[in-house]
Design an enzyme around this catalytic site. Structure first.
Site, PDB file in Angstrom:
ATOM      1  N   ASN A 215      17.029  -6.990   0.003  1.00  0.00           N
ATOM      2  CA  ASN A 215      15.405  -6.563   0.472  1.00  0.00           C
ATOM      3  C   ASN A 215      15.655  -5.480   0.796  1.00  0.00           C
ATOM      4  O   ASN A 215      16.237  -4.820   1.762  1.00  0.00           O
ATOM      5  CB  ASN A 215      14.650  -7.968   1.427  1.00  0.00           C
ATOM      6  CG  ASN A 215      13.390  -7.651   1.897  1.00  0.00           C
ATOM      7  OD1 ASN A 215      12.616  -6.542   1.429  1.00  0.00           O
ATOM      8  ND2 ASN A 215      13.320  -8.286   2.860  1.00  0.00           N
ATOM      9  N   GLY A 216      14.042  -4.457   0.381  1.00  0.00           N
ATOM     10  CA  GLY A 216      13.983  -3.094   0.730  1.00  0.00           C
ATOM     11  C   GLY A 216      14.540  -1.782   0.322  1.00  0.00           C
ATOM     12  O   GLY A 216      13.815  -2.292  -1.496  1.00  0.00           O
TER      13      GLY A 216
ATOM     14  N   LYS B 252       3.278 -10.472   2.842  1.00  0.00           N
ATOM     15  CA  LYS B 252       2.541 -11.535   4.178  1.00  0.00           C
ATOM     16  C   LYS B 252       2.725 -10.135   4.962  1.00  0.00           C
ATOM     17  O   LYS B 252       2.632 -10.080   5.613  1.00  0.00           O
ATOM     18  CB  LYS B 252       2.753 -12.432   4.503  1.00  0.00           C
ATOM     19  CG  LYS B 252       2.239 -12.768   5.794  1.00  0.00           C
ATOM     20  CD  LYS B 252       0.329 -13.204   5.439  1.00  0.00           C
ATOM     21  CE  LYS B 252       0.254 -13.128   6.935  1.00  0.00           C
ATOM     22  NZ  LYS B 252      -1.570 -12.483   7.370  1.00  0.00           N
TER      23      LYS B 252
ATOM     24  N   GLU C 194      -8.711  -7.056  -1.028  1.00  0.00           N
ATOM     25  CA  GLU C 194      -7.463  -7.531  -1.107  1.00  0.00           C
ATOM     26  C   GLU C 194      -7.594  -8.886  -1.778  1.00  0.00           C
ATOM     27  O   GLU C 194      -6.265  -9.199  -2.526  1.00  0.00           O
ATOM     28  CB  GLU C 194      -6.778  -7.451   0.268  1.00  0.00           C
ATOM     29  CG  GLU C 194      -7.306  -8.394   0.774  1.00  0.00           C
ATOM     30  CD  GLU C 194      -6.003  -8.350   2.228  1.00  0.00           C
ATOM     31  OE1 GLU C 194      -5.203  -7.799   2.758  1.00  0.00           O
ATOM     32  OE2 GLU C 194      -6.525  -8.659   3.675  1.00  0.00           O
TER      33      GLU C 194
ATOM     34  N   LYS D  27     -10.448  -6.965   2.980  1.00  0.00           N
ATOM     35  CA  LYS D  27     -10.511  -8.401   2.936  1.00  0.00           C
ATOM     36  C   LYS D  27     -11.258  -8.683   1.881  1.00  0.00           C
ATOM     37  O   LYS D  27     -10.104  -9.933   0.943  1.00  0.00           O
ATOM     38  CB  LYS D  27     -11.363  -9.284   4.141  1.00  0.00           C
ATOM     39  CG  LYS D  27     -10.592  -9.100   6.034  1.00  0.00           C
ATOM     40  CD  LYS D  27      -9.809 -11.022   5.492  1.00  0.00           C
ATOM     41  CE  LYS D  27      -8.477 -10.502   5.395  1.00  0.00           C
ATOM     42  NZ  LYS D  27      -8.399  -9.127   6.153  1.00  0.00           N
TER      43      LYS D  27
ATOM     44  N   TRP E 201       9.128  -9.050  -4.830  1.00  0.00           N
ATOM     45  CA  TRP E 201       7.593  -8.111  -4.700  1.00  0.00           C
ATOM     46  C   TRP E 201       8.367  -6.489  -5.500  1.00  0.00           C
ATOM     47  O   TRP E 201       9.406  -6.275  -4.430  1.00  0.00           O
ATOM     48  CB  TRP E 201       7.670  -7.656  -3.244  1.00  0.00           C
ATOM     49  CG  TRP E 201       6.424  -7.778  -3.554  1.00  0.00           C
ATOM     50  CD1 TRP E 201       4.922  -7.479  -3.210  1.00  0.00           C
ATOM     51  CD2 TRP E 201       5.845  -6.415  -2.233  1.00  0.00           C
ATOM     52  NE1 TRP E 201       3.878  -7.095  -3.566  1.00  0.00           N
ATOM     53  CE2 TRP E 201       4.644  -6.208  -3.019  1.00  0.00           C
ATOM     54  CE3 TRP E 201       6.939  -5.112  -1.690  1.00  0.00           C
ATOM     55  CZ2 TRP E 201       3.667  -4.824  -2.337  1.00  0.00           C
ATOM     56  CZ3 TRP E 201       5.892  -3.835  -1.326  1.00  0.00           C
ATOM     57  CH2 TRP E 201       4.169  -4.201  -1.418  1.00  0.00           C
TER      58      TRP E 201
ATOM     59  N   CYS F 227      10.090  -8.667  -0.790  1.00  0.00           N
ATOM     60  CA  CYS F 227      11.576 -10.058  -1.226  1.00  0.00           C
ATOM     61  C   CYS F 227      11.314 -10.402   0.201  1.00  0.00           C
ATOM     62  O   CYS F 227      11.614 -10.810   1.613  1.00  0.00           O
ATOM     63  CB  CYS F 227      12.203  -8.746  -1.538  1.00  0.00           C
ATOM     64  SG  CYS F 227      11.810  -7.320  -2.519  1.00  0.00           S
TER      65      CYS F 227
ATOM     66  N   HIS G 150     -23.495  11.583   4.906  1.00  0.00           N
ATOM     67  CA  HIS G 150     -22.308  13.036   4.831  1.00  0.00           C
ATOM     68  C   HIS G 150     -21.685  12.647   3.306  1.00  0.00           C
ATOM     69  O   HIS G 150     -20.173  12.980   3.401  1.00  0.00           O
ATOM     70  CB  HIS G 150     -20.935  13.272   6.131  1.00  0.00           C
ATOM     71  CG  HIS G 150     -22.244  13.286   7.206  1.00  0.00           C
ATOM     72  ND1 HIS G 150     -23.090  15.101   7.951  1.00  0.00           N
ATOM     73  CD2 HIS G 150     -23.028  12.400   8.004  1.00  0.00           C
ATOM     74  CE1 HIS G 150     -23.572  14.656   8.704  1.00  0.00           C
ATOM     75  NE2 HIS G 150     -23.408  12.928   8.976  1.00  0.00           N
TER      76      HIS G 150
ATOM     77  N   GLU H 210     -13.057  -3.602   8.100  1.00  0.00           N
ATOM     78  CA  GLU H 210     -11.838  -4.296   8.194  1.00  0.00           C
ATOM     79  C   GLU H 210     -12.750  -5.162   6.619  1.00  0.00           C
ATOM     80  O   GLU H 210     -11.609  -6.660   5.801  1.00  0.00           O
ATOM     81  CB  GLU H 210     -11.922  -5.506   9.535  1.00  0.00           C
ATOM     82  CG  GLU H 210     -11.948  -7.173   8.847  1.00  0.00           C
ATOM     83  CD  GLU H 210     -10.213  -6.944   8.554  1.00  0.00           C
ATOM     84  OE1 GLU H 210      -9.170  -6.143   8.491  1.00  0.00           O
ATOM     85  OE2 GLU H 210      -9.970  -8.282   8.835  1.00  0.00           O
TER      86      GLU H 210
ATOM     87  N   ARG I 161       5.047 -15.156   1.277  1.00  0.00           N
ATOM     88  CA  ARG I 161       5.512 -13.174   2.075  1.00  0.00           C
ATOM     89  C   ARG I 161       4.522 -12.307   0.220  1.00  0.00           C
ATOM     90  O   ARG I 161       4.696 -11.507   0.481  1.00  0.00           O
ATOM     91  CB  ARG I 161       6.641 -12.980   1.753  1.00  0.00           C
ATOM     92  CG  ARG I 161       6.492 -13.754   2.963  1.00  0.00           C
ATOM     93  CD  ARG I 161       9.348 -13.826   3.499  1.00  0.00           C
ATOM     94  NE  ARG I 161       9.029 -12.149   3.138  1.00  0.00           N
ATOM     95  CZ  ARG I 161      10.147 -11.886   3.956  1.00  0.00           C
ATOM     96  NH1 ARG I 161      10.251 -13.178   5.930  1.00  0.00           N
ATOM     97  NH2 ARG I 161      10.687 -10.685   4.308  1.00  0.00           N
TER      98      ARG I 161
HETATM   99  C1  AGP Z   1      -4.308  -7.562   6.095  1.00  0.00           C
HETATM  100  O1  AGP Z   1      -5.364  -8.925   5.706  1.00  0.00           O
HETATM  101  C2  AGP Z   1      -3.619  -7.338   4.574  1.00  0.00           C
HETATM  102  N1  AGP Z   1      -2.273  -8.272   4.406  1.00  0.00           N
HETATM  103  C3  AGP Z   1      -2.775  -5.829   5.370  1.00  0.00           C
HETATM  104  O2  AGP Z   1      -3.156  -5.148   5.811  1.00  0.00           O
HETATM  105  C4  AGP Z   1      -2.026  -6.134   7.056  1.00  0.00           C
HETATM  106  O3  AGP Z   1      -2.625  -6.837   7.947  1.00  0.00           O
HETATM  107  C5  AGP Z   1      -1.158  -5.392   7.187  1.00  0.00           C
HETATM  108  O4  AGP Z   1      -0.255  -5.045   6.518  1.00  0.00           O
HETATM  109  C6  AGP Z   1      -0.369  -5.207   8.863  1.00  0.00           C
HETATM  110  O5  AGP Z   1       0.527  -6.653   8.616  1.00  0.00           O
HETATM  111  P1  AGP Z   1       0.993  -7.027   9.852  1.00  0.00           P
HETATM  112  O6  AGP Z   1      -0.141  -7.107  11.100  1.00  0.00           O
HETATM  113  O7  AGP Z   1       1.697  -7.956   9.638  1.00  0.00           O
HETATM  114  O8  AGP Z   1       2.313  -5.837  10.209  1.00  0.00           O
END
Ligand code: AGP
Length: 615
Positions: free
Chosen positions: A104-105, A610, A491, A488, A79, A2, A507, A484, A27
């Site tokens: 926000n929260g 973000k 997401e 990527k 959000w 948010c 396994h 990773e 964000r």
């Molecule tokens: C990664 O591409 C994502 N956007 C997400 O996993 C991100 O790395 C995670 O939310 C941590 O964010 P930060 O590094 O700002 O703490």
């Protein structure tokens, strides 16, 4: 996450709020709204979807547009946490058309409060936790309290992590503000004052910023700011002059911010490196400040991509400095009641410096008596300000929700930490340390060369873009890259993808293999490649669509693979030790091009934010 923006004391306040909300779009959000007070009455307008829909609604109010050209307005990008995506659930939430709140929260005890308020005759229009706030304000204002007194009574009733701004038609020249865990910044203007979720959202209005601290609350007026701590003591928080660096964010001709940020890496990683690596190969990371006056162990906590950086950091620090490293997901750390036996310090990693999980891990480390350190990209962020010692990645704003340049810059800092620790505790002779330090100078060119494989990546992306499931494999330093690469991809393309340690396939995960499931392996020839090639062969013989991203030697050994992408050749020591940085590029490019082929919202993928400032 948010976004909150409020403006007081400036004409066209609503327009200025909208400009602030635009700067918070990165964000991630799913609805938006704005409220203002015009001639004593509250005007509110909200919309689902992107900000442009709210702007269109405002534009279409041609006859009544004056409602919004006032000198007090507050706005929000939501959000969704409690309550689905809808106009009713968008903020501002209001009560009796006299009080509006943006938040926000999460208000953790909202259900009990909601029941009590309904019993007292308040009618709820939304399914949100937030809506208890305006009704509580109404309740206490009707008892004769002023806005500050009413706000304090509200704070006494609520629990959770929040930052909110409230306005009442009874006090049209005041904003009540409060911060508890979720960030909130106050902007001091020549004419008027401002509130925003972060400095970026109001730096078009002022460069003089106050960051509230947890428990802070108070009143913002046109010519005056009153801030009180959680014990209602009046406090003077530091006024910080910021640079309006964010104002210059553009895509610079790229299709997406993510694409721009991928291709910025050869130029911004040197900024990270040069911040700590000086001419005489000296790395100016203060090891004592890091908590290593004497040898001990280190715990690293982070979330998402930053956690995968922590995994790579563990390999490097243990290999180069022979220092035990415990890594933990930030959201798990404090709940497992960790033992800190033998530990000196905690290091958290966060691009945004606002991830609440990571902030709470840092705070837990502090309560355990650990030295608290942070690798962050956003200077002045909450994690930066609360850590005893911060190391900055300095790659500039990362707007795309998917972390790219922040990941490779985090890895660069972790590699330098490993070298600095290795040197301090003489775990490597000076010649070995200097040789590895030279790898840092080779990195920017190497990353630029890796970017040259983009055309081949596009071909692979086109072949796998309709897959329903995908598997990424890596071993050793490239196991975190498998995780990773999967993150990527999933997401931003919304394809289900999972990363596994190559040796783990047999396994259980190999049961997932059926015809044409893409299995993507990151691999470099480091003497252990044969085992990984066998793992890929096992998948291949069960019908997988095997894709190998590796160097010439491994490509030749794994001739069976359906698709082979050969990376440029590098000096073997550099290639094997820094393979996570090198393979970040194909991982990022593959995700980007698959998503682009699928037409998803690459920079603001659905459901994501973000900066995740809720737990
Ligand atoms: C990664 O591409 C994502 N956007 C997400 O996993 C991100 O790395 C995670 O939310 C941590 O964010 P930060 O590094 O700002 O703490």
């Amino acid at each position: 996450m948010c976004g909150v923006v409020a403006v007081l004391g400036r004409e066209n306040a609503s327009k200025l709020v909208i400009e602030g909300l635009k700067k918070l779009e990165y964000r991630g959000y799913d609805s938006a709204g704005i409220a203002s007070i015009f001639q004593g009455s509250l005007q509110t307008i909200k919309s689902e979807g992107k900000l442009i829909k709210l702007i269109d609604k405002l534009e279409n109010l041609s006859s009544d547009k004056s409602y919004f050209d006032t000198s007090i307005a507050l706005g929000h990008t939501r959000w969704a946490t409690h309550g689905n995506i809808s106009v009713e659930n968008a903020h501002p939430l209001i009560s009796e058309n006299k009080v509006a709140v943006v938040h926000n929260g999460i208000i953790e005890n909202y259900l009990a409060l909601k029941e009590q308020l309904i019993a007292e005759g308040y009618s709820f229009q939304s399914k949100t936790d937030t809506e208890v706030l305006p009704h509580l304000f109404s309740k206490y204002l009707k008892l004769g309290n002023n806005l500050l007194e009413a706000g304090r009574l509200v704070l006494n009733e609520i629990k959770g992590a929040f930052a909110f701004v409230a306005v009442s038609t009874d006090f049209p020249d005041q904003l009540f503000i409060s911060r508890n865990s979720s960030p909130l910044a106050i902007g001091l203007g020549e004419d008027g004052n401002f509130v925003g979720s972060d400095a970026h959202s109001i730096d078009h209005l002022t460069k003089r910023i106050i960051y509230l601290e947890d428990g802070d609350h108070g009143l913002v007026e046109t010519k005056n700011i009153q801030i009180f701590d959680k014990n209602t003591n009046k406090v003077d928080r530091k006024i910080i002059n910021i640079q309006a660096e964010f104002g210059l964010i553009t895509k610079a001709g790229y299709s997406h911010f993510m694409e721009k940020e991928i291709f910025e890496q050869p130029s911004v990683i040197p900024q990270t490196i040069s911040n700590y690596l000086k001419e005489d190969s000296k790395i100016i990371i203060d090891i004592d400040k890091l908590g290593f006056e004497k040898k001990g162990s280190l715990v690293i906590c982070a979330a998402g991509t930053s956690y995968y950086a922590a995994m790579v950091g563990k390999y490097w620090i243990e290999q180069i400095a022979n220092i035990p490293v415990i890594i933990d997901l930030a959201s798990e750390f404090r709940y497992r009641n960790p033992s800190i036996y033998g530990q000196n310090s905690i290091l958290v990693i966060s691009q945004s410096g606002e991830s609440l999980d990571t902030l709470m891990a840092l705070r837990h480390g502090k309560t355990l008596g650990l030295k608290t350190n942070a690798i962050v990209n956003v200077e002045g962020s909450t994690i930066d300000r609360e850590a005893d010692y911060s190391l900055y990645t300095k790659v500039g704003p990362e707007v795309g929700v998917a972390s790219t340049k922040s990941f490779t810059s985090q890895l660069s800092v972790l590699f330098m930490i490993a070298l600095a620790l290795g040197k301090k505790f003489n775990e490597m002779n000076l010649q070995e340390i200097n040789e590895k330090t030279q790898y840092l100078n080779m990195l920017p060119t190497a990353i630029a060369r890796m970017l040259e494989i983009e055309e081949e990546i596009k071909l692979i992306a086109n072949k796998i873009k309709n897959a329903k499931n995908m598997i990424f494999l890596g071993r050793g330093l490239l196991y975190p890259l498998a995780l990773e690469g999967a993150l990527k991809l999933k997401e931003i393309s919304y394809i289900h993808a999972e990363g596994f340690a190559a040796g783990e396939m047999k396994h259980g995960p190999i049961a997932l293999i059926e015809d044409d499931v893409p299995v993507i392996m990151f691999l470099v020839s480091d003497g252990n490649e044969d085992k990984s090639i066998s793992n890929l062969q096992e998948a291949h013989s069960r019908g997988a669509n095997t894709i190998l991203i590796s160097d010439k030697k491994c490509i030749e050994k794994a001739d069976f693979a359906h698709l082979k992408l050969e990376i440029p050749e590098f000096e073997s020591g550099f290639k094997s030790l820094l393979s996570p940085l090198l393979m970040s590029i194909p991982a990022q490019l593959l995700a980007y091009h698959v998503a682009k082929e699928r037409g998803t919202d690459v920079d603001q993928p659905r459901n994501l934010a973000k900066s995740v400032t809720v737990e």
